[in-house]
Design a protein around this motif. Structure first.
Motif, mmCIF file in Angstrom:
data_model
loop_
_atom_site.group_PDB
_atom_site.id
_atom_site.type_symbol
_atom_site.label_atom_id
_atom_site.label_comp_id
_atom_site.label_asym_id
_atom_site.label_seq_id
_atom_site.Cartn_x
_atom_site.Cartn_y
_atom_site.Cartn_z
ATOM 1 N N UNK A 5 0.897 -1.336 -0.074
ATOM 2 C CA UNK A 5 0.018 0.195 -0.061
ATOM 3 C C UNK A 5 0.841 1.410 -0.062
ATOM 4 N N UNK A 6 2.543 1.041 0.525
ATOM 5 C CA UNK A 6 3.292 2.325 0.392
ATOM 6 C C UNK A 6 3.392 2.395 -1.576
ATOM 7 N N UNK A 7 3.636 1.624 -1.753
ATOM 8 C CA UNK A 7 4.268 1.711 -3.273
ATOM 9 C C UNK A 7 3.321 2.370 -4.475
ATOM 10 N N UNK A 8 2.824 3.378 -5.002
ATOM 11 C CA UNK A 8 2.600 4.186 -6.007
ATOM 12 C C UNK A 8 2.601 3.449 -7.875
ATOM 13 N N UNK A 9 1.423 3.113 -7.805
ATOM 14 C CA UNK A 9 2.035 2.736 -10.005
ATOM 15 C C UNK A 9 1.700 3.728 -10.958
ATOM 16 N N UNK A 209 11.458 7.686 3.983
ATOM 17 C CA UNK A 209 10.088 7.654 2.694
ATOM 18 C C UNK A 209 8.335 6.607 3.497
ATOM 19 N N UNK A 210 7.443 8.051 3.092
ATOM 20 C CA UNK A 210 6.084 7.105 3.546
ATOM 21 C C UNK A 210 5.553 6.616 2.171
ATOM 22 N N UNK A 211 5.658 7.023 1.177
ATOM 23 C CA UNK A 211 4.904 6.305 0.330
ATOM 24 C C UNK A 211 6.351 6.460 -1.326
ATOM 25 N N UNK A 212 6.485 5.628 -2.174
ATOM 26 C CA UNK A 212 7.426 5.553 -3.033
ATOM 27 C C UNK A 212 6.891 5.146 -4.514
ATOM 28 N N UNK A 213 7.121 6.605 -5.391
ATOM 29 C CA UNK A 213 6.437 6.310 -7.149
ATOM 30 C C UNK A 213 7.074 5.463 -7.613
ATOM 31 N N UNK A 214 6.847 3.904 -8.021
ATOM 32 C CA UNK A 214 7.866 3.363 -8.610
ATOM 33 C C UNK A 214 6.782 2.888 -10.236
#
Length: 237
Positions: A5-9, A209-214
């Motif tokens: 839930x912490x990885x944004x695609x 980091x709270x969220x990562x955009x990968x």
């Protein structure tokens, strides 16, 4: 919140059909980013698609204009019920303050929860040399990013987008409640592309980091499902 839930695609595709195909192929992804290309192509229709599938949404439109225009755009975007919404900190304090007020009004009018407002500090494609020589900004890059993030926090923003290399310092100065969203994250096995200031996912999370955009390490891979699984496995082991 689990690691998935912490990885944004990013849905960095040209149209709705391609977006739906990617969403269906990567059913395990719960948090998607909608940026300028796709939103310009489909409008809010793609947001309706994502919400119908119970997905979280990072609406990354990077508003950057005079205060009145930023407020109007933020008010309109807040009605969509998205989770995160980006605005350039370089729009200035007046625009940032106007955005915080407009987000509440727009969401309240629509009966939805206001989005978390996320400030763009500096695009991750900008290097220290470009900051100094092209943009003529005399500050060191980490100092500039920190200034922008703290200014946004002062104006009521919930977080900031920043390079993973600025996360550790920003976490120390902004506190635990300020969200730090990091694009430009690249696994060790992935090409860095045009990301000038990158860390691995594990390094970025460790830095605060709270969220990562990968994006491309997953979406440009011949087997995106396997790439997603590989990243998750590296983070949980």
């Amino acid at each position: 919140m689990n690691i998935k839930e912490r990885i944004i695609v990013p849905l960095d595709v040209p149209d709705e059909q391609a977006a739906i195909a990617l969403i269906e192929r990567l059913e395990c992804v719960t948090f998607w980013k909608v940026g300028l290309e796709l939103f310009t192509s489909t409008g809010p229709k793609i947001l309706e698609v994502l919400k119908s599938r119970q997905k979280r949404i990072f609406l990354d439109l990077k508003f950057h204009d005079i205060p009145n225009t930023v407020a109007g755009a933020t008010r309109a975007a807040a009605r969509y019920g998205v989770d995160l919404l980006t605005i350039h900190a370089s729009s200035g304090k007046d625009a940032l303050k106007a955005a915080t007020e407009a987000a509440y009004v727009g969401a309240t009018d629509a009966g939805v929860k206001p989005p978390k407002l996320i400030a763009i500090t500096l695009l991750t494609s900008i290097s220290s040399r470009q900051l100094a020589f092209d943009l003529k900004i005399p500050l060191e890059l980490p100092e500039y990013a920190q200034h922008m993030a703290l200014m946004a926090q002062e104006m009521g923003f919930d977080g900031a987008v920043c390079s993973p290399q600025e996360v550790s310092q920003l976490r120390q100065t902004s506190g635990d409640d300020f969200l730090l969203v990091c694009p430009g994250v690249r696994p060790t096995w992935a090409d860095k592309g045009d990301q000038a200031r990158s860390l691995t996912p594990a390094q970025a999370f460790k830095a605060g980091a709270n969220y990562l955009v990968i994006g491309r390490p997953i979406t440009a891979d011949p087997n995106p499902e396997l790439a997603w699984k590989r990243i998750i496995e590296e983070l949980v082991t």
